[in-house]
Design an enzyme around this catalytic site. Structure first.
Site, PDB file in Angstrom:
ATOM      1  CB  CYS A 275      20.567 -78.490 -34.837  1.00 48.51           C
ATOM      2  SG  CYS A 275      20.414 -79.752 -36.179  1.00 48.51           S
TER       3      CYS A 275
ATOM      4  CD  GLU B 291      16.610 -77.883 -28.775  1.00 46.04           C
ATOM      5  OE1 GLU B 291      17.736 -78.300 -28.597  1.00 46.04           O
ATOM      6  OE2 GLU B 291      16.099 -77.955 -30.112  1.00 46.04           O
TER       7      GLU B 291
ATOM      8  CG  HIS C  84      17.663 -80.479 -31.828  1.00 47.86           C
ATOM      9  ND1 HIS C  84      17.584 -79.255 -32.134  1.00 47.86           N
ATOM     10  CD2 HIS C  84      17.942 -81.232 -32.908  1.00 47.86           C
ATOM     11  CE1 HIS C  84      17.408 -79.010 -33.202  1.00 47.86           C
ATOM     12  NE2 HIS C  84      17.968 -80.317 -33.985  1.00 47.86           N
TER      13      HIS C  84
ATOM     14  CD  GLU D 248      -8.798 -81.018 -39.281  1.00 44.07           C
ATOM     15  OE1 GLU D 248      -8.191 -80.066 -38.597  1.00 44.07           O
ATOM     16  OE2 GLU D 248      -8.430 -81.528 -40.274  1.00 44.07           O
TER      17      GLU D 248
ATOM     18  CD  GLU E 212      20.112 -77.354 -45.036  1.00 40.66           C
ATOM     19  OE1 GLU E 212      20.625 -77.411 -44.273  1.00 40.66           O
ATOM     20  OE2 GLU E 212      18.642 -76.930 -44.778  1.00 40.66           O
TER      21      GLU E 212
HETATM   22  N1  GLN Z   1      19.225 -77.967 -41.900  1.00 37.76           N
HETATM   23  C1  GLN Z   1      20.171 -78.594 -40.986  1.00 37.76           C
HETATM   24  C2  GLN Z   1      20.236 -80.070 -41.521  1.00 37.76           C
HETATM   25  O1  GLN Z   1      19.543 -80.689 -41.968  1.00 37.76           O
HETATM   26  C3  GLN Z   1      20.111 -78.471 -39.711  1.00 37.76           C
HETATM   27  C4  GLN Z   1      18.703 -78.992 -39.102  1.00 37.76           C
HETATM   28  C5  GLN Z   1      18.421 -78.528 -37.694  1.00 37.76           C
HETATM   29  O2  GLN Z   1      18.960 -77.532 -37.229  1.00 37.76           O
HETATM   30  N2  GLN Z   1      17.546 -79.286 -37.137  1.00 37.76           N
HETATM   31  O3  GLN Z   1      21.092 -80.734 -41.026  1.00 37.76           O
END
Ligand code: GLN
Length: 529
Positions: A371, A499, A497, A139, A395
């Site tokens: 998140c 981080e 995020h 690949e 969710e």
């Molecule tokens: N599953 C959650 C959402 O889609 C959090 C996503 C995440 O932690 N990156 O909103």
């Protein structure tokens, strides 16, 4: 081969060149067919690194950003999937009318275009292109063929090939073996590429004899044989490679100005890392804890926070599923000075996360939710403080009567999974006087996102009145970005995020303050014991 450290090697070279006032960018070619890693299981691929412009990219881009201290874009990562998709889309548009579309030249031409696309009208002195995978894999062949051709396209003197190889140490006989290097070089030559520089990864230092042997079999000069011995700390690698003369040989081969190197800041960083004093223990509670790469940028950002206070950060990886029944498992948390619940998808392990957040909230242990971690903090608070026993995220439970976390309206009609989340950089307005404001010291900040669900504004007032305050808002859409509890030493959860934006010498303000709270908690804890 993968996991050898090609990414760190590319990132380190970038750092070394920048230290000589040479502008660089780094790109990664991944030979798999996925358009991006966003749809892969973290166990397969590790973390998905999100760029400012919303690219879901390979985790090596995180190393690149942290080492060269520059924001990259989605155009710094190309997969076979994206290359083939472009070629096929163009074929459908009729761009190659009359031709038979083939790997050579159509796919290889697209790869070569992608090397230039990385620049996005910027000018840099050197583009470092990392090709993932192993020489000899079917690949990766089109990529290798493309870089072979590239040399003729841009001038023989303007391209050089660095081959990163593995020199295994056989414990039973106590020797390092050069055969794998000889064979992969032979494989590369069979497709027309003679490496200019070979970086040999090894557990122990290569002797001069072994270096000579590699030079003889692989046709390189001694200065072009760079030994990258296992480093104790990740950030030591650029200095080790400099001492091996890596940047000097790259520049002399490219016949570029060999300006004096200034690595003072990096040396200072490494000096700090080598002299850390005292340890703070942070528990990361997630479901991918057996593969540390799944939380790579979080682990790095925590360490950056530690460097700021000259503390070593010990990470205790806790599988959230084990904490489903927290009260039988409290021992897991006894030595911990701070709890972090990272991002994630799907219902597995959610109860464990909710349990641990309750524990952190009630016992006043510093808590940082990211998140999914923020979404769980909201669910926990709604269930246990507001008394909405069935509070949930849609969710995890479509038919919950109390969807305190709900799908974003603009997400509802989206059918495709790939590249369709709320991605990349968005502004957030911070409330003065909050913990977040104390950290950032400004009112408007920009952070990177990757999610589909959000705090449901229907419950916002109720939640805030009970003490979980929304202190960061994306004003344009009125979305809650940060929640925190003021009656707690440090309880902050964010929808974005942070981080991804932390750098070793510039820790992210939230990670820095989380570590600061954990240090305080740890000394209180010790006093109690
Ligand atoms: N599953 C959650 C959402 O889609 C959090 C996503 C995440 O932690 N990156 O909103």
């Amino acid at each position: 081969m993968s996991s050898l450290g090609k990414g760190i090697c590319a990132a380190s070279l970038g750092r070394l060149l920048k230290a000589r006032d040479i502008s660089v960018t780094i790109q990664k070619f991944d030979p798999y067919i996925n358009v991006d890693p966003g749809t892969m299981n973290p166990f397969q691929h590790g973390e998905v690194f999100v760029t400012e412009d919303g690219g879901e990219t390979d985790l090596d881009l995180g190393h690149y950003e942290r080492f060269i201290d520059e924001n990259l874009s989605k155009y710094n990562n190309f997969t076979s999937g994206v290359i083939y998709k472009t070629v096929i889309d163009n074929e459908r548009k009729g761009k190659y009318l009359g031709s038979t579309i083939q790997v050579i030249p159509h796919v290889t031409d697209e790869i070569k275009r992608s090397i230039k696309r990385t620049l996005q009208n910027k000018k840099v002195d050197i583009v470092i292109t990392e090709i993932g995978g192993t020489v000899g894999d079917i690949e990766s062949l089109p990529f290798l063929e493309a870089i072979r051709q590239f040399k003729k396209d841009v001038g023989m003197e303007n391209v050089l090939y660095v081959h990163v190889t593995y020199v295994p140490y056989l414990k039973t006989t106590g020797e390092l073996k050069t055969k794998p290097t000889q064979h992969s070089v032979k494989e590369l030559r069979s497709i027309g590429i003679q490496p200019d520089i070979i970086v040999c990864r090894s557990e122990i230092k290569l002797s001069d004899d072994l270096k000579n042997k590699i030079c003889l079999f692989c046709d390189i000069e001694k200065e072009a044989n760079i030994n990258a011995v296992d480093a104790k700390h990740l950030y030591e690698v650029p200095l080790m490679l400099r001492d091996e003369g890596f940047d000097s040989i790259v520049l002399s081969k490219l016949k570029m100005n060999n300006k004096l190197s200034n690595l003072k800041d990096w040396e200072k960083l490494v000096n700090t890392i080598r002299n850390l004093n005292g340890t703070v223990t942070i528990g990361i509670v997630g479901k991918y804890t057996t593969l540390k790469d799944a939380y790579l940028s979080i682990a790095e950002a925590l360490k950056h926070g530690g460097y700021f206070f000259k503390k070593n950060i010990e990470i205790k990886w806790i599988n959230s599923e084990i904490l489903d029944k927290l009260y039988d498992n409290k021992d897991y948390l006894s030595e911990i000075d701070g709890i972090l619940v990272p991002g994630g998808f799907g219902i597995r392990g959610i109860n464990g996360k909710i349990n641990v957040i309750k524990f952190a909230r009630e016992r006043k242990i510093p808590f940082f939710g990211i998140c999914l971690g923020m979404q769980c903090a909201v669910i926990e608070f709604s269930r246990n403080v507001l008394g909405l026993k069935d509070a949930n995220s849609s969710e995890f439970d479509h038919s919950t009567k109390n969807p305190v976390i709900d799908i974003m309206p603009e997400q509802e009609t989206i059918k495709n999974k790939g590249g369709t989340m709320r991605l990349g950089r968005y502004p957030c307005k911070i409330k003065k006087g909050s913990l977040a404001y104390k950290a950032y010291k400004k009112e408007v900040i920009f952070e990177r996102h990757r999610h589909r669900y959000e705090l449901n504004n229907y419950y916002r007032e109720l939640i805030e009145k009970a003490g979980l305050e929304a202190t960061g808002i994306y004003q344009e859409k009125n979305l809650v970005e940060i929640v925190e509890i003021s009656d707690h030493p440090w309880f902050v959860a964010v929808q974005f995020h942070p981080e991804f934006k932390s750098r070793p010498s510039k820790p992210h303000p939230l990670f820095r303050d989380f570590i600061s709270a954990a240090i305080k908690y740890s000394s209180l804890n010790k006093r109690k014991k």
